[in-house]
Design an enzyme around this catalytic site. Sequence first.
Site, PDB file in Angstrom:
ATOM      1  N   CYS A   2      29.230  47.494  43.681  1.00 42.56           N
ATOM      2  CA  CYS A   2      28.881  48.793  44.240  1.00 42.56           C
ATOM      3  C   CYS A   2      29.935  49.223  45.256  1.00 42.56           C
ATOM      4  O   CYS A   2      30.801  48.462  45.637  1.00 42.56           O
ATOM      5  CB  CYS A   2      27.536  48.708  44.932  1.00 42.56           C
ATOM      6  SG  CYS A   2      26.275  47.919  43.940  1.00 42.56           S
ATOM      7  N   ARG A  27      35.829  50.646  40.626  1.00 40.66           N
ATOM      8  CA  ARG A  27      35.038  49.416  40.655  1.00 40.66           C
ATOM      9  C   ARG A  27      33.900  49.452  39.632  1.00 40.66           C
ATOM     10  O   ARG A  27      33.293  48.429  39.348  1.00 40.66           O
ATOM     11  CB  ARG A  27      34.430  49.248  42.059  1.00 40.66           C
ATOM     12  CG  ARG A  27      35.478  49.127  43.137  1.00 40.66           C
ATOM     13  CD  ARG A  27      34.884  49.419  44.485  1.00 40.66           C
ATOM     14  NE  ARG A  27      33.923  48.419  44.892  1.00 40.66           N
ATOM     15  CZ  ARG A  27      34.229  47.331  45.571  1.00 40.66           C
ATOM     16  NH1 ARG A  27      35.480  47.119  45.921  1.00 40.66           N
ATOM     17  NH2 ARG A  27      33.317  46.471  45.921  1.00 40.66           N
ATOM     18  N   TRP A  83      25.999  49.753  41.062  1.00 41.31           N
ATOM     19  CA  TRP A  83      26.143  49.022  39.779  1.00 41.31           C
ATOM     20  C   TRP A  83      24.862  48.212  39.699  1.00 41.31           C
ATOM     21  O   TRP A  83      24.664  47.256  40.439  1.00 41.31           O
ATOM     22  CB  TRP A  83      27.387  48.139  39.854  1.00 41.31           C
ATOM     23  CG  TRP A  83      27.599  47.233  38.682  1.00 41.31           C
ATOM     24  CD1 TRP A  83      26.972  46.048  38.430  1.00 41.31           C
ATOM     25  CD2 TRP A  83      28.526  47.412  37.623  1.00 41.31           C
ATOM     26  NE1 TRP A  83      27.459  45.497  37.279  1.00 41.31           N
ATOM     27  CE2 TRP A  83      28.401  46.303  36.764  1.00 41.31           C
ATOM     28  CE3 TRP A  83      29.446  48.417  37.297  1.00 41.31           C
ATOM     29  CZ2 TRP A  83      29.179  46.168  35.614  1.00 41.31           C
ATOM     30  CZ3 TRP A  83      30.215  48.265  36.153  1.00 41.31           C
ATOM     31  CH2 TRP A  83      30.075  47.163  35.322  1.00 41.31           C
ATOM     32  N   ASN A 109      25.480  46.793  49.345  1.00 44.58           N
ATOM     33  CA  ASN A 109      26.187  46.122  48.237  1.00 44.58           C
ATOM     34  C   ASN A 109      25.742  44.672  48.190  1.00 44.58           C
ATOM     35  O   ASN A 109      25.500  44.081  49.237  1.00 44.58           O
ATOM     36  CB  ASN A 109      27.703  46.113  48.482  1.00 44.58           C
ATOM     37  CG  ASN A 109      28.334  47.440  48.172  1.00 44.58           C
ATOM     38  OD1 ASN A 109      27.651  48.393  47.812  1.00 44.58           O
ATOM     39  ND2 ASN A 109      29.635  47.507  48.328  1.00 44.58           N
ATOM     40  N   GLY A 110      25.705  44.094  47.009  1.00 36.62           N
ATOM     41  CA  GLY A 110      25.390  42.667  46.911  1.00 36.62           C
ATOM     42  C   GLY A 110      23.944  42.443  46.531  1.00 36.62           C
ATOM     43  O   GLY A 110      23.296  43.316  45.941  1.00 36.62           O
ATOM     44  N   GLU A 491      41.155  28.785  26.335  1.00 33.59           N
ATOM     45  CA  GLU A 491      41.172  29.987  27.164  1.00 33.59           C
ATOM     46  C   GLU A 491      42.514  30.128  27.907  1.00 33.59           C
ATOM     47  O   GLU A 491      43.069  31.217  27.997  1.00 33.59           O
ATOM     48  CB  GLU A 491      39.984  29.943  28.146  1.00 33.59           C
ATOM     49  CG  GLU A 491      39.904  31.090  29.136  1.00 33.59           C
ATOM     50  CD  GLU A 491      39.835  32.480  28.507  1.00 33.59           C
ATOM     51  OE1 GLU A 491      39.632  32.610  27.292  1.00 33.59           O
ATOM     52  OE2 GLU A 491      40.029  33.445  29.267  1.00 33.59           O
ATOM     53  N   LYS A 495      45.117  33.247  27.471  1.00 35.60           N
ATOM     54  CA  LYS A 495      45.650  34.050  28.586  1.00 35.60           C
ATOM     55  C   LYS A 495      47.163  34.138  28.475  1.00 35.60           C
ATOM     56  O   LYS A 495      47.740  35.207  28.636  1.00 35.60           O
ATOM     57  CB  LYS A 495      45.281  33.437  29.954  1.00 35.60           C
ATOM     58  CG  LYS A 495      43.834  33.520  30.389  1.00 35.60           C
ATOM     59  CD  LYS A 495      43.366  34.896  30.746  1.00 35.60           C
ATOM     60  CE  LYS A 495      42.824  35.603  29.533  1.00 35.60           C
ATOM     61  NZ  LYS A 495      41.398  35.608  29.322  1.00 35.60           N
ATOM     62  N   GLU A 498      48.258  36.410  25.449  1.00 31.48           N
ATOM     63  CA  GLU A 498      48.009  37.845  25.487  1.00 31.48           C
ATOM     64  C   GLU A 498      48.804  38.557  26.565  1.00 31.48           C
ATOM     65  O   GLU A 498      49.146  39.719  26.393  1.00 31.48           O
ATOM     66  CB  GLU A 498      46.509  38.165  25.609  1.00 31.48           C
ATOM     67  CG  GLU A 498      45.880  37.845  26.935  1.00 31.48           C
ATOM     68  CD  GLU A 498      44.432  38.355  27.017  1.00 31.48           C
ATOM     69  OE1 GLU A 498      43.638  37.658  27.649  1.00 31.48           O
ATOM     70  OE2 GLU A 498      44.121  39.424  26.466  1.00 31.48           O
ATOM     71  N   HIS A 514      47.405  14.124  14.343  1.00 31.79           N
ATOM     72  CA  HIS A 514      47.170  14.546  12.955  1.00 31.79           C
ATOM     73  C   HIS A 514      48.042  15.749  12.584  1.00 31.79           C
ATOM     74  O   HIS A 514      47.735  16.465  11.648  1.00 31.79           O
ATOM     75  CB  HIS A 514      45.688  14.861  12.752  1.00 31.79           C
ATOM     76  CG  HIS A 514      44.805  13.689  13.044  1.00 31.79           C
ATOM     77  ND1 HIS A 514      44.766  12.572  12.232  1.00 31.79           N
ATOM     78  CD2 HIS A 514      43.987  13.422  14.079  1.00 31.79           C
ATOM     79  CE1 HIS A 514      43.934  11.685  12.740  1.00 31.79           C
ATOM     80  NE2 HIS A 514      43.452  12.177  13.874  1.00 31.79           N
ATOM     81  N   LYS A 613      40.825  46.870  25.953  1.00 26.87           N
ATOM     82  CA  LYS A 613      39.841  46.112  26.716  1.00 26.87           C
ATOM     83  C   LYS A 613      38.597  45.843  25.866  1.00 26.87           C
ATOM     84  O   LYS A 613      38.005  44.787  25.931  1.00 26.87           O
ATOM     85  CB  LYS A 613      39.484  46.882  27.994  1.00 26.87           C
ATOM     86  CG  LYS A 613      38.501  46.173  28.908  1.00 26.87           C
ATOM     87  CD  LYS A 613      39.130  44.997  29.625  1.00 26.87           C
ATOM     88  CE  LYS A 613      38.125  44.154  30.363  1.00 26.87           C
ATOM     89  NZ  LYS A 613      38.641  42.815  30.676  1.00 26.87           N
TER      90      LYS A 613
END
Length: 618
Positions: A2, A27, A83, A109-110, A491, A495, A498, A514, A613
């Site tokens: 938020c 945000r 949010w 916020n939070g 992962e 990163k 990409e 192998h 995205k």
Amino acid sequence: MCGIVGYVGDRPCRDLLIAGLEKLEYRGYDSAGVSVISDGEIDSVRAVGNLANLREAIAQHGGDGGVAVAAPPATIGVAHTRWATHGRVTEENAHPHGDCEDKIHIVLNGIVENHAELRKELQAEGHEFSSETDAEIVSHLIERHYDGDLTTAVRAAFAELRGHYAFVAMHLDHRDTLVAARKECPLVVGRAGEENFVASAIPAFLAETRRVLTVENDEVVTITPDGAEITDADGNPVSRDEDEVTWDEDAAEKGGYPTFMKKEIHEQADAVAETITDRLPGLDSVDLSGVELDDDYLRTAERIMIVACGTSYHAGLVGRYAIEQWARVPVGMDIASEYRYREPVNRPNDLVIGITQSGETADTLAAMRLAREGGSKVLAVTNIMGSQATRDADAVLYTRAGLEIGVAATKTFVSQVAAMYLLGLRLAELRGTMPRERIAELVAEIKSLPSKIDETIAKTDKRAAAIARGHADRRFFLYLGRHIGLPICLEGALKLKEISYIPADAYAAGEMKHGPIALLDEDTPVVCVATDSPVLDKVLSNVEEVRARGADVIAVATEGSDRVAEVADQTLFVPRTDWMLQPILAILPLQLLAYYIARENGLNVDQPRNLAKTVTVE
Ligand code: M6R
């Protein structure tokens, strides 16, 4: 994530406040609102959707407040972009929130962790609530404590709250005072001549002033046109020097970081805290009551199937280890674009989990729909309220990472992993597969993850940058790991691929002999995830094999694990935690490594070539 803006001074403030909110739009938010003190009352307007909707609502409401044209314009107010975390996306749930008499308005916020118990107490005292949010508690708590002094009332309310949050309060009887408080979520004051701002981030007032006072954890700040007085939680004065911000507007949006990706890497502790905090209310239990899946169903589901793409698939792989180990339920994994074409067998007693940060990835949505058609129940793990995944699923477990602008997923990945840990623990709790003491140990360790995430980033950032400088010109990287280290290798390699466009492969270390071992020579950096685990010895013997081929080993290890440092050429240490939770820390130096390699090569990490995205095309 938020956004908060408050203003007190001598200028008409409604437009200033909305201009501030516009600077926080990046945000992400789903509703917004503004309250000002005007002509003897608090005038509040809220709207679902974007700021254009809020402006339209204000216009319909009657320009500067729907009050007599002759009334002087408001010069104090608070505004917010929300949010949604607690409560749906509705006008009633948008901030600001008022008390019973509509004299106190707050924006927050939070997350207030203990909102449910406080709400009950306040209701028993006669307070009436008009929203489903945790935030509204705060205006009623201030009302409970108010005895003529707003700062004292805010401090008393603050002392009763648990969680991580920042809020600003305004009272009709104090037309030149805002009082704000902070526990973990950011809060800054913008100092100007006869006016002052308070906000959750500097861009909100950067067009007006560059003089900034940072409010620290557990501090309360009282802001008037003349200045800002900071006190600690006990009311002792705190002196704080002003900083002069030199960023331009573009850098300000990125919180002073050079890129959104770097900013989002640094937001990971907060993202995980938002995802876990109120779901771990006690010492040895997980509260997933917001997820509308029957406990009986979770207790008796015979099999779990996870479908996802890209980074979300890797989070699913970590989740599989946690669920199988803790709850002893068999878990299948599939890449969503494969699952849908292989005529999978779905049964009513299967729980299918679709993990998608955007909630809009076409292949994941299609896989979820297919599972539902087959009679399985579908749980969406997503970051976006109102996304298609939330509409297509039987139940939703939200990650609460806030908007991620960089194409490379970082903070959404760690919040997905955190969400899967919560689910694994909840299943174990319901199915009685782990002793209470072990659950309590894991709950305590999960609660400590946000601070360990910050610690990891602080400790590995420079080292990752130095390693990147030495390896930015390499043509190929191999990532090796076992067990929970393997998804982190997948992962980490994703990163690197990409954002740096350098070919990389990630392999189960045991598979190396192998085939992939043929790739190794002295020009191949091998990144090994060698955090503490029951398979560490095996990983170390794989590292020896790699070194015997002359390859350069970059290892991620658990602090204090000297054995790894002895065999690796470079080691990135992460703090010790329960070994099953190490993946959420181990990925951080690998994100940083990929980031710095891409930056060394002068690439745009926020918008890599050929990538979007959200992939909405099948
Ligand atoms: O929105 P989703 O989580 O469904 O997106 C899936 C992938 O496209 C995504 O995770 C992608 O792999 C990452 N952006 C890569 O960093």
